[in-house]
Design a protein around this motif. Structure first.
Motif, PDB file in Angstrom:
ATOM      1  N   LYS A  60       0.846  -1.190   0.000  1.00  0.00           N
ATOM      2  CA  LYS A  60       0.000   0.000   0.000  1.00  0.00           C
ATOM      3  C   LYS A  60       0.882   1.240   0.000  1.00  0.00           C
ATOM      4  O   LYS A  60       1.528   1.558   1.004  1.00  0.00           O
ATOM      5  CB  LYS A  60      -0.919  -0.004   1.221  1.00  0.00           C
ATOM      6  CG  LYS A  60      -1.820  -1.222   1.321  1.00  0.00           C
ATOM      7  CD  LYS A  60      -2.797  -1.308   0.148  1.00  0.00           C
ATOM      8  CE  LYS A  60      -3.741  -2.494   0.315  1.00  0.00           C
ATOM      9  NZ  LYS A  60      -4.677  -2.606  -0.845  1.00  0.00           N
ATOM     10  N   VAL A  61       0.964   1.882  -1.143  1.00  0.00           N
ATOM     11  CA  VAL A  61       1.826   3.050  -1.294  1.00  0.00           C
ATOM     12  C   VAL A  61       0.969   4.271  -1.624  1.00  0.00           C
ATOM     13  O   VAL A  61       0.475   4.394  -2.746  1.00  0.00           O
ATOM     14  CB  VAL A  61       2.861   2.836  -2.426  1.00  0.00           C
ATOM     15  CG1 VAL A  61       3.851   3.990  -2.451  1.00  0.00           C
ATOM     16  CG2 VAL A  61       3.582   1.514  -2.259  1.00  0.00           C
ATOM     17  N   PRO A  62       0.762   5.154  -0.677  1.00  0.00           N
ATOM     18  CA  PRO A  62      -0.024   6.359  -0.974  1.00  0.00           C
ATOM     19  C   PRO A  62       0.693   7.210  -2.021  1.00  0.00           C
ATOM     20  O   PRO A  62       1.856   7.586  -1.828  1.00  0.00           O
ATOM     21  CB  PRO A  62      -0.093   7.088   0.369  1.00  0.00           C
ATOM     22  CG  PRO A  62       0.272   6.062   1.390  1.00  0.00           C
ATOM     23  CD  PRO A  62       1.213   5.118   0.711  1.00  0.00           C
ATOM     24  N   PRO A  63       0.055   7.506  -3.152  1.00  0.00           N
ATOM     25  CA  PRO A  63       0.709   8.348  -4.165  1.00  0.00           C
ATOM     26  C   PRO A  63       1.019   9.738  -3.613  1.00  0.00           C
ATOM     27  O   PRO A  63       0.275  10.275  -2.791  1.00  0.00           O
ATOM     28  CB  PRO A  63      -0.343   8.428  -5.281  1.00  0.00           C
ATOM     29  CG  PRO A  63      -1.258   7.269  -5.051  1.00  0.00           C
ATOM     30  CD  PRO A  63      -1.279   7.063  -3.563  1.00  0.00           C
ATOM     31  N   ILE A  64       2.143  10.279  -4.049  1.00  0.00           N
ATOM     32  CA  ILE A  64       2.553  11.611  -3.615  1.00  0.00           C
ATOM     33  C   ILE A  64       2.106  12.639  -4.645  1.00  0.00           C
ATOM     34  O   ILE A  64       2.455  12.552  -5.820  1.00  0.00           O
ATOM     35  CB  ILE A  64       4.085  11.674  -3.427  1.00  0.00           C
ATOM     36  CG1 ILE A  64       4.519  10.699  -2.321  1.00  0.00           C
ATOM     37  CG2 ILE A  64       4.533  13.096  -3.097  1.00  0.00           C
ATOM     38  CD1 ILE A  64       6.020  10.594  -2.154  1.00  0.00           C
ATOM     39  N   ASP A  65       1.299  13.574  -4.210  1.00  0.00           N
ATOM     40  CA  ASP A  65       0.792  14.643  -5.081  1.00  0.00           C
ATOM     41  C   ASP A  65       1.885  15.706  -5.220  1.00  0.00           C
ATOM     42  O   ASP A  65       2.253  16.366  -4.245  1.00  0.00           O
ATOM     43  CB  ASP A  65      -0.466  15.246  -4.459  1.00  0.00           C
ATOM     44  CG  ASP A  65      -1.168  16.244  -5.371  1.00  0.00           C
ATOM     45  OD1 ASP A  65      -0.480  16.877  -6.211  1.00  0.00           O
ATOM     46  OD2 ASP A  65      -2.392  16.409  -5.252  1.00  0.00           O
ATOM     47  N   ILE A  66       2.422  15.860  -6.439  1.00  0.00           N
ATOM     48  CA  ILE A  66       3.547  16.790  -6.616  1.00  0.00           C
ATOM     49  C   ILE A  66       3.134  18.100  -7.284  1.00  0.00           C
ATOM     50  O   ILE A  66       3.985  18.930  -7.592  1.00  0.00           O
ATOM     51  CB  ILE A  66       4.697  16.144  -7.427  1.00  0.00           C
ATOM     52  CG1 ILE A  66       4.217  15.735  -8.829  1.00  0.00           C
ATOM     53  CG2 ILE A  66       5.269  14.954  -6.677  1.00  0.00           C
ATOM     54  CD1 ILE A  66       5.368  15.280  -9.731  1.00  0.00           C
TER      55      ILE A  66
END
Length: 378
Positions: A60-66
């Motif tokens: 489970k890898v929360p996407p990073i909002d860039i």
């Protein structure tokens, strides 16, 4: 809709070595006929301790909002840097969303993967990779290895950030012919966007390491990178084969976009996990060259690809590489008594030569390369 189709690979049947040359005798493997055969060729069967786990737990890898970082939002910068720093120290990869890449371009790029790899083998071989080179069409890296072959086909080509040349478009036209100019145009645009995204991520890595936003961006401004189209045909014995074996990328940074077929696995805390495809996300992973640039603080990501017995899997991989003249050496701020110098200075072409001619990339490439440089020096 994903539909399996006939595909052909060439596998080395036997390697004969003598003092004068290396001879590879090849046999044709027709995947259209494979379901009628009880076994897959032995060259594609991996040892028991490296055989894939086809049902690993999902990480489970929360996407990073860039988006906020790229637009200069100071609050977003702090949060994103913290998340990236933690991920890169732990395992060397993360997911990014809101990256600004047009989904229509991604769709086009994936469609052209299908168009290329479903062509007749004789057509694809117009771009056949030559022994010792890293660009061109390859079926399981034939001619380089005779065992543990990856179950895949690839097309790799060079990209230069030099705005005066259209290296990707020229490659397709020169190698495949004028009919492939559309391929060249799409992948030229894709590489330019990936290069810009890479530079933005380098700003993020520089800030997260505490050396400033511009340090690594400047280092990679004139990058000479590699783009690879990956195609993994269906395999009726997926429990025996691997699409790509366990390895760390020797390059600096990889930006990967998967189709919606699962297959990517990463090694975290002594076990393999699957990374589910997300249509709007890129998988970003640290490579050996950047691990050296960070003086070992950020870890090169260990990963592999598994195959399945139903459908082909596709992915787009952009490998950021420094200009050939750049010396890979870490910033002085990252060399301390607690973290002394880890790797020797080198240039990217020397590491590339090592992986193409002397060593099959795996999880220990950078250590082996460091020893090789020291032996050459002595």
């Amino acid at each position: 809709m994903l539909v399996p189709h006939p595909s052909m690979l060439l596998a080395p049947q036997k390697t004969i070595e003598n003092a004068m040359d290396n001879v590879v005798v090849e046999k044709i493997i027709n995947f259209d006929c494979m379901p009628n055969q009880p076994n897959i060729p032995s060259e594609f069967i991996w040892p028991d301790h490296e055989k894939p786990c086809l049902t690993p737990p999902e990480l489970k890898v929360p996407p990073i909002d860039i988006k906020g970082f790229l637009s200069g939002d100071s609050q977003a910068m702090s949060s994103v840097c913290e998340k990236v720093n933690e991920a890169c120290k732990k395992h060397g990869f993360f997911l990014v969303v809101n990256h600004g890449v047009d989904m229509k371009l991604l769709d086009q790029a994936h469609q052209l993967i299908d168009d290329f790899f479903t062509m007749q083998l004789s057509e694809k071989q117009k771009a056949q990779r030559k022994l010792g080179e890293h660009c061109g069409y390859a079926n399981s890296f034939i001619g380089r290895f005779s065992s543990k072959l990856p179950w895949k086909e690839t097309l790799s080509f060079h990209y230069s950030a030099d705005k005066s040349s259209r290296t990707v478009e020229n490659y397709f036209v020169n190698v495949m012919g004028e009919d492939f100019r559309h391929f060249g145009n799409v992948y030229q645009e894709y590489c330019e966007i990936m290069s810009n995204l890479s530079l933005g991520i380098m700003e993020l890595l520089g800030m997260s390491l505490g050396v400033g936003r511009e340090y690594f961006r400047d280092f990679f401004e004139r990058n000479e990178s590699v783009m690879r189209l990956n195609y993994y045909p269906p395999c009726h014995k997926p429990e025996l084969a691997l699409g790509t074996g366990p390895h760390c990328d020797p390059t600096s940074l990889t930006i990967l976009h998967q189709d919606q077929v699962e297959g990517l696995q990463v090694y975290v805390e002594d076990r393999w996990y699957s990374i589910s495809p997300k249509e709007d996300a890129f998988v970003v992973n640290i490579g050996d060259t950047f691990m050296a640039l960070s003086n070992g603080i950020y870890k090169s990501c260990m990963h592999r690809a598994v195959v399945n017995n139903k459908v082909a899997r596709k992915s787009l991989a952009f490998f950021l590489c420094p200009n050939r003249d750049k010396v890979v050496t870490p910033p002085k701020d990252l060399i301390t008594k607690e973290n002394p110098r880890t790797y020797p200075d080198f240039t990217w072409p020397s590491l590339l030569e090592f992986t193409q001619k002397h060593y099959r990339s795996d999880t220990r490439t950078l250590d082996a390369f460091s020893r090789w440089l020291q032996e050459k020096k002595n």
